[in-house]
Design an enzyme around this catalytic site. Structure first.
Site, PDB file in Angstrom:
ATOM      1  N   SER A 127      -3.135 -61.408  43.167  1.00 54.71           N
ATOM      2  CA  SER A 127      -3.705 -61.235  43.825  1.00 54.71           C
ATOM      3  C   SER A 127      -5.044 -60.559  43.965  1.00 54.71           C
ATOM      4  CB  SER A 127      -2.853 -59.596  44.716  1.00 54.71           C
ATOM      5  OG  SER A 127      -3.675 -59.014  45.907  1.00 54.71           O
ATOM      6  N   TYR A 140      -0.025 -50.871  43.947  1.00 59.27           N
ATOM      7  CA  TYR A 140       0.941 -52.548  43.730  1.00 59.27           C
ATOM      8  C   TYR A 140      -0.772 -52.966  43.112  1.00 59.27           C
ATOM      9  CZ  TYR A 140       0.138 -56.654  46.065  1.00 59.27           C
ATOM     10  OH  TYR A 140       0.158 -58.813  46.439  1.00 59.27           O
TER      11      TYR A 140
END
Length: 247
Positions: A127, A140
């Site tokens: 990400s 996350y």
């Protein structure tokens, strides 16, 4: 014909990546927890397999059924949004089980075959949060940061066997249903003390401006899978590219 195995192929980046490789003549093993071919084109070169990356027996069965794999794409992932102070550790562990330990387990299952054949590519999808950490997504972000370091180290270990390890770093893409798989509404994890801080952040999530398209990620995975160089990182989407240049 080369074979690619993609985790998390039921929607989002994984689904679009499966479509992209099929359209380019590859044999695709599309895996997901509950196989459903409804969104994928009919093809003799497509196989759907059940796979839960948090279950060792499921991994072993899927890898055995898939047979030799030229490219592994670790795309399956989940998220949780909220203030870390209010995030139960059970949710944190759930995120790490999929995003971190699930990726590592898939690599351990696939590497022996690639090493014996002295060829292969492992593409781990992380990400742009690893480039510019997002607020209210600490668990996350940490789970994806772990894979950044893991993949860099793995690239050194496996290079001698003709295996390349790569990172694809997608930017912000609201169509990925970021936190849906944890089934924890973000509003449940925002204590009153964080309300003023969180409000503009959620407004930004709702109106993010240019975002990463699923096709951007599929194209980045394609490049990572077919690039013969020693390149490690492949940002996907204009926002991720800009962050990578600034990092």
């Amino acid at each position: 014909m080369k074979t690619i195995l993609i985790t998390g192929s039921s929607s989002g980046y994984g689904l679009e990546t499966a479509r992209h490789f099929l359209s380019n003549g590859w044999s695709v093993v599309a895996t997901m927890r509950r196989p459903d071919a409804g969104l994928l084109p009919r093809s003799e070169h497509l196989r759907l397999l059940a796979l839960d990356v948090t279950d060792p027996s499921s991994i072993a069965a899927a890898v055995a059924e898939a047979g030799p794999v030229d490219v592994l794409v670790n795309n399956a992932g989940i998220g949780v949004v909220g203030a870390f102070e209010a995030t139960p550790m059970a949710h944190v562990r759930k995120v790490f089980e999929t995003n971190t330990f699930g990726v590592m387990a898939m690599c351990q299952a696939i590497i022996p075959g690639m090493r014996q054949r002295r060829s292969g590519v492992i593409v781990n999808v992380t990400s742009s949060a690893t480039l510019a950490p997002m607020p209210l997504a600490s668990a996350y972000t940490a789970s994806k940061q772990a894979i950044q370091g893991f993949t860099g180290s793995l690239a050194h270990e496996l290079g001698a066997f003709g295996i390349r390890a790569r990172l694809v770093e997608p930017g912000y893409g609201p169509t990925t249903r970021f936190a849906s798989n944890t089934e924890v509404p973000a509003t449940d994890l925002i204590p009153a003390a964080y309300s003023d801080f969180a409000a503009p952040i959620f407004a930004g999530y709702a109106n993010p401006g240019p975002t990463t398209r699923e096709s951007d990620v599929a194209e980045a995975v394609w490049l990572a899978a077919t690039d013969p160089s020693d390149r490690l990182r492949y940002p996907a989407g204009a926002d991720a590219v800009a962050l990578a240049k600034a990092a």
